[in-house]
Design an enzyme around this catalytic site. Structure first.
Site, short mmCIF file in Angstrom:
data_model
loop_
_atom_site.label_atom_id
_atom_site.label_comp_id
_atom_site.label_asym_id
_atom_site.label_seq_id
_atom_site.Cartn_x
_atom_site.Cartn_y
_atom_site.Cartn_z
N HIS A 122 -14.09 -6.43 10.31
CA HIS A 122 -13.88 -7.60 9.45
C HIS A 122 -14.65 -8.76 10.09
CE1 HIS A 122 -10.55 -6.21 6.83
NE2 HIS A 122 -10.12 -5.54 7.87
N ASP A 141 -13.79 -0.70 0.48
CA ASP A 141 -13.68 -1.85 -0.43
C ASP A 141 -14.57 -3.03 -0.02
OD1 ASP A 141 -12.05 -2.60 1.76
OD2 ASP A 141 -10.71 -3.78 0.49
N ASP A 148 -15.01 -4.90 2.70
CA ASP A 148 -14.67 -6.07 3.53
C ASP A 148 -14.85 -5.80 5.02
OD1 ASP A 148 -12.42 -4.53 4.00
OD2 ASP A 148 -10.98 -5.95 3.15
N ARG A 149 -15.34 -4.59 5.38
CA ARG A 149 -15.61 -4.29 6.79
C ARG A 149 -17.01 -3.72 6.93
NH1 ARG A 149 -12.22 -0.75 9.76
NH2 ARG A 149 -12.11 0.59 7.95
N SER A 180 -8.75 0.53 0.14
CA SER A 180 -9.61 0.27 1.29
C SER A 180 -10.24 1.57 1.81
CB SER A 180 -8.81 -0.44 2.39
OG SER A 180 -9.66 -0.81 3.44
N HIS A 181 -9.98 1.93 3.10
CA HIS A 181 -10.60 3.14 3.65
C HIS A 181 -9.59 4.28 3.76
CE1 HIS A 181 -8.65 1.19 7.00
NE2 HIS A 181 -8.63 2.35 7.62
N ASP A 198 -17.04 -0.23 4.45
CA ASP A 198 -15.84 0.57 4.20
C ASP A 198 -15.62 0.68 2.69
OD1 ASP A 198 -14.84 -1.96 3.60
OD2 ASP A 198 -12.88 -1.55 4.47
N LYS A 207 -4.24 -6.29 -2.40
CA LYS A 207 -4.50 -7.38 -1.45
C LYS A 207 -4.45 -8.68 -2.26
CE LYS A 207 -7.33 -4.89 1.93
NZ LYS A 207 -8.66 -4.66 2.51
N ARG A 247 0.84 -1.21 0.00
CA ARG A 247 0.00 0.00 0.00
C ARG A 247 0.87 1.25 0.00
NH1 ARG A 247 -3.69 0.70 5.06
NH2 ARG A 247 -2.15 -0.79 5.54
#
Length: 459
Positions: free
Chosen positions: A323, A238, A240-241, A103-104, A236, A113, A15
């Protein structure tokens, strides 16, 4: 050969800031090296997806160039949430998957990822990828490129075996990558659904897509209370949360969600191991035990938790950060859209509104996650010093991930972040006075190691 910026090779992903520490040359090198690893493991195809950031399409094109140059075929599943890529990797005939996502993080960030042969790719794997790229240790070939539309199949899979109630639900996709799949999902779910910010916009014009920060849930709370909905669910950037609010607009935190989700799972898999990270409330571990399950406290980090689930055969795990991982009736990866569907199903199974389940939970007072800037070289040393002092004094300490200390007042935690130069602390007690005593213990231990609790370090 290719050298990555040293700050980009993280514990769970790669990242960086686009144009500063991360660019197309990095994406191509990731593809070339990851493709090489897949080939050497006997594989030949890699699925590729990307999120809604402005930089994602060009990084995706470079990644695909790198993959095909290593001789593997790239299977492009297009724009979507990270769990959609994980799903593609689980069901298509591929040997690994890469999602391009920030992501966030703020809009100028992006990252990668990775999963290989249905397992997480992290830690030493990422370091090895960096070393191989630096040595130009690559296979060569001419892989093919194909495109597979997976979104409709993914949405169908989210609803497979659905037997949940028809509730009134508010949804906030935060202009992140989960928006389009969410629109298709709510069109098929029974009940009444109201969505916010499902159009993908890389600038995140309405609020930052991080549902663990309560201020980002303001619009969702307003929607739920104004329209008299049963609950609200947020994602979030992407997908995944997950974040949630009850019908009264109160936030239901990650560990509280897990205690609700665990009940129907433990009915079907009695005595199963339910995993949560070290930041989770003692109330969750107690609740899992009360339901007849085996609570297991484990290290924070989605890759670490997935690995532990495989080891223990756990059907369900979760983190404070939102998650949630279902191996029960699903694939064991963190998918916030699937967790949302399971939450609605759980409410039907338990026969109570979310607000009532929240009322029935023990009242604890806790600190938010407190973050202290500390030099990278001192980060783990401070935790070791604290552990040594505490164990010398006979304190009750759990060392799973940092130091988690139980006292008569409750517990406190100090751990080093795997992704930033910060120490993270949290405390939970039965009342404010107890909480003050716990925070004083954290301050005392930090001071003995020369760390002051000055201004909070941000994400």
């Amino acid at each position: 050969m290719h050298q990555f910026h040293p700050t980009t090779l993280r514990e769970y992903d790669i990242r960086g800031i686009v144009g500063q520490t991360l660019g197309e040359a990095d994406a191509e090198a990731i593809g070339r090296t990851f493709g090489t690893l897949v080939r050497r493991a006997g594989g030949s195809r890699v699925a590729v997806g990307y999120d809604g950031r402005e930089s994602s399409p060009s990084l995706e094109a470079a990644l695909v160039r790198g993959l095909t140059a290593s001789g593997v075929d790239a299977v492009r599943v297009g724009l979507g949430a990270t769990p959609m890529l994980y799903y593609a990797e689980a069901v298509l005939d591929v040997d690994g998957g890469i999602q391009i996502t920030g992501s966030h993080n703020p809009p100028d960030y992006n990252g990668f990822k990775m999963v290989i042969q249905h397992g997480p790719f992290f830690g030493a794997d990422i370091q090895k990828l960096g070393q191989m790229a630096a040595a130009a240790d690559w296979e060569s070939g001419e892989g093919k490129v194909e495109e597979v539309a997976i979104e409709d199949r993914y949405v169908e899979r989210l609803l497979q075996g659905y037997d949940g109630p028809a509730l009134k639900v508010g949804w906030d996709a935060g202009n992140g990558a989960a928006g389009p799949a969410l629109e298709k999902l709510v069109a098929k779910l029974p009940g009444e659904h109201h969505t916010l910010y499902t159009d993908i916009d890389s600038r995140f014009p309405n609020h930052h897509p991080d549902p663990t920060d309560e201020k980002n849930l303001a619009d969702l709370k307003k929607l739920v209370t104004e329209k008299g909905l049963d609950l609200g669910i947020a994602f979030d950037g992407d997908g995944d949360r997950i974040g949630a609010v009850d019908g009264q607009g109160r936030v239901i935190w990650g560990d509280q969600l897990l205690s609700i989700l665990a009940a129907p799972v433990l009915e079907e898999v009695p005595g199963a191991t339910i995993i949560a990270d070290v930041k989770a409330s003692q109330a969750l571990y107690d609740r899992v035990a009360e339901l007849g399950g085996q609570p297991l406290m484990w290290k924070t980090g989605h890759s670490l938790i997935k690995q532990k689930m495989k080891e223990t055969g756990s059907p369900l795990a979760g983190e404070m950060s939102g998650h949630v991982f279902f191996a029960h009736e699903y694939y064991g990866f963190d998918d916030a859209l699937y967790a949302a569907v399971r939450l609605i199903r759980a409410l039907g199974r338990l026969g109570k509104p979310l607000a009532q389940l929240r009322d029935e939970m023990p009242d604890m007072v806790n600190t938010p996650e407190m973050r202290f800037q500390v030099d990278e070289s001192r980060k783990f040393a401070v935790v070791d010093e604290v552990l040594e002092r505490l164990e010398g004094s006979g304190a009750q300490v759990n060392r799973t991930d940092g130091a988690r200390v139980n006292t008569a007042d409750g517990w406190w935690l100090l751990r080093a972040s795997n992704t930033q130069d910060v120490l993270v602390a949290r405390a939970e007690a039965k009342d404010e006075a107890g909480l003050d005593r716990l925070v004083a213990q954290i301050d005392e231990q930090l001071a003995l190691s020369g760390v002051k609790r000055g201004p909070q370090a941000g994400h």
